[in-house]
Design a protein around this motif. Structure first.
Motif, PDB file in Angstrom:
ATOM      1  N   ALA A 152      -8.257 -10.425   4.193  1.00 27.69           N
ATOM      2  CA  ALA A 152      -8.923  -9.325   4.901  1.00 27.69           C
ATOM      3  C   ALA A 152      -8.016  -8.760   5.982  1.00 27.69           C
ATOM      4  N   ARG A 153      -7.294  -9.617   6.685  1.00 28.60           N
ATOM      5  CA  ARG A 153      -6.425  -9.110   7.761  1.00 28.60           C
ATOM      6  C   ARG A 153      -5.264  -8.308   7.194  1.00 28.60           C
ATOM      7  N   LEU A 154      -4.717  -8.774   6.066  1.00 29.52           N
ATOM      8  CA  LEU A 154      -3.633  -8.006   5.432  1.00 29.52           C
ATOM      9  C   LEU A 154      -4.140  -6.634   4.987  1.00 29.52           C
ATOM     10  N   LEU A 155      -5.308  -6.633   4.348  1.00 27.35           N
ATOM     11  CA  LEU A 155      -5.866  -5.356   3.880  1.00 27.35           C
ATOM     12  C   LEU A 155      -6.144  -4.435   5.074  1.00 27.35           C
ATOM     13  N   ASP A 156      -6.804  -4.961   6.093  1.00 32.14           N
ATOM     14  CA  ASP A 156      -7.153  -4.131   7.253  1.00 32.14           C
ATOM     15  C   ASP A 156      -5.901  -3.577   7.934  1.00 32.14           C
ATOM     16  N   SER A 174     -16.817  -5.146   1.105  1.00 28.94           N
ATOM     17  CA  SER A 174     -17.108  -5.372   2.525  1.00 28.94           C
ATOM     18  C   SER A 174     -16.400  -4.343   3.407  1.00 28.94           C
ATOM     19  N   ARG A 175     -15.363  -3.711   2.866  1.00 29.98           N
ATOM     20  CA  ARG A 175     -14.631  -2.676   3.616  1.00 29.98           C
ATOM     21  C   ARG A 175     -15.123  -1.275   3.266  1.00 29.98           C
ATOM     22  N   GLY A 176     -16.158  -1.176   2.437  1.00 28.01           N
ATOM     23  CA  GLY A 176     -16.742   0.133   2.141  1.00 28.01           C
ATOM     24  C   GLY A 176     -16.278   0.769   0.848  1.00 28.01           C
ATOM     25  N   PHE A 177     -15.442   0.085   0.075  1.00 28.60           N
ATOM     26  CA  PHE A 177     -15.016   0.653  -1.211  1.00 28.60           C
ATOM     27  C   PHE A 177     -16.199   0.683  -2.173  1.00 28.60           C
ATOM     28  N   VAL A 236       0.864  -1.183   0.000  1.00 27.91           N
ATOM     29  CA  VAL A 236       0.000   0.000   0.000  1.00 27.91           C
ATOM     30  C   VAL A 236       0.897   1.228   0.000  1.00 27.91           C
ATOM     31  N   SER A 237       0.557   2.228  -0.814  1.00 27.28           N
ATOM     32  CA  SER A 237       1.315   3.476  -0.757  1.00 27.28           C
ATOM     33  C   SER A 237       0.511   4.489   0.034  1.00 27.28           C
ATOM     34  N   CYS A 238       1.198   5.442   0.601  1.00 24.60           N
ATOM     35  CA  CYS A 238       0.530   6.439   1.426  1.00 24.60           C
ATOM     36  C   CYS A 238       1.262   7.761   1.257  1.00 24.60           C
ATOM     37  N   VAL A 239       0.592   8.715   0.627  1.00 25.34           N
ATOM     38  CA  VAL A 239       1.186  10.040   0.432  1.00 25.34           C
ATOM     39  C   VAL A 239       0.180  11.065   0.941  1.00 25.34           C
TER      40      VAL A 239
END
Ligand SMILES: CC(C)(COP(=O)(O)OP(=O)(O)OC[C@H]1O[C@@H](n2cnc3c(N)ncnc32)[C@H](O)[C@@H]1OP(=O)(O)O)[C@@H](O)C(=O)NCCC(=O)NCCS
Length: 149
Positions: A85-89, A120-123, A60-63
């Motif tokens: 799901a755990r990796l994504l969360d 399921s995560r709201g996307f 995941v990138s974060c800027v």
């Protein structure tokens, strides 16, 4: 973060790239994963199976306040056990901790498993990129999750 997830290290790259080649028709190379390890704005996590082998990963990138899910996969033999799901969360939680409030990702239209996870995560679907993918050519859906500031 659960004991079965941790930050990726150089020693994980070969196992990560092996899953990547098995899972994707247009895989990232080992060199690309190695490069991600040194990017300050990247979050690279691995998930381990019961024998402590790498069974999945997330990049995941974060800027500033924007984050993009660049890669997520679980080895076929370890699926439907909650690891994706755990990796994504966990990757999103790390990004949130760095200030991310809007998350983006691209997904193949036919990838119903991943789409179900993201939904399921709201996307939600933001737009479509015509024939964005190769091998085989397919549209990408651009999904976004906007969180409260
Ligand atoms: C998408 C992927 C990472 C999910 O990993 P996973 O460990 O199997 O997922 P989980 O067990 O954590 O499942 C989480 C949720 O995803 C959805 N999901 C996962 N697999 C699914 C499937 N085959 N069909 C429908 N929904 C599915 C479900 O909503 C599931 O929740 P539930 O188990 O409560 O029903 C995995 O299927 C994968 O690696 N796919 C190939 C690579 C890929 O497509 N990556 C994403 C690219 S954008």
């Amino acid at each position: 973060m659960s004991a079965a997830l941790r930050q990726a290290a150089a020693a994980d790259v070969a196992a990560v790239a092996a899953i990547e080649r098995e899972v994707f028709s247009d895989p990232w190379s080992e060199a690309e994963f190695t490069a991600v390890l040194d990017l300050p704005h990247a979050i690279f996590l691995v998930g381990l199976d019961g024998l402590a082998y790498v069974a999945g990963y997330a990049v995941v990138s974060c800027v500033l306040d924007e984050s993009e899910i660049l890669n997520l996969a679980v080895s076929p033999g370890s699926r439907r056990n909650g690891l994706g799901a755990r990796l994504l969360d966990a990757a999103m939680a790390t990004a949130r901790g760095r200030g991310a409030r809007t998350f983006f990702l691209e997904v193949r239209e036919s990838n119903l498993a991943a789409r179900a996870l993201y939904e399921s995560r709201g996307f939600a679907e933001l737009s479509r990129r015509q024939r964005y993918y190769r091998n085989p050519a397919e549209d990408a859906l651009l999904l976004r999750l906007e969180e409260e500031r």
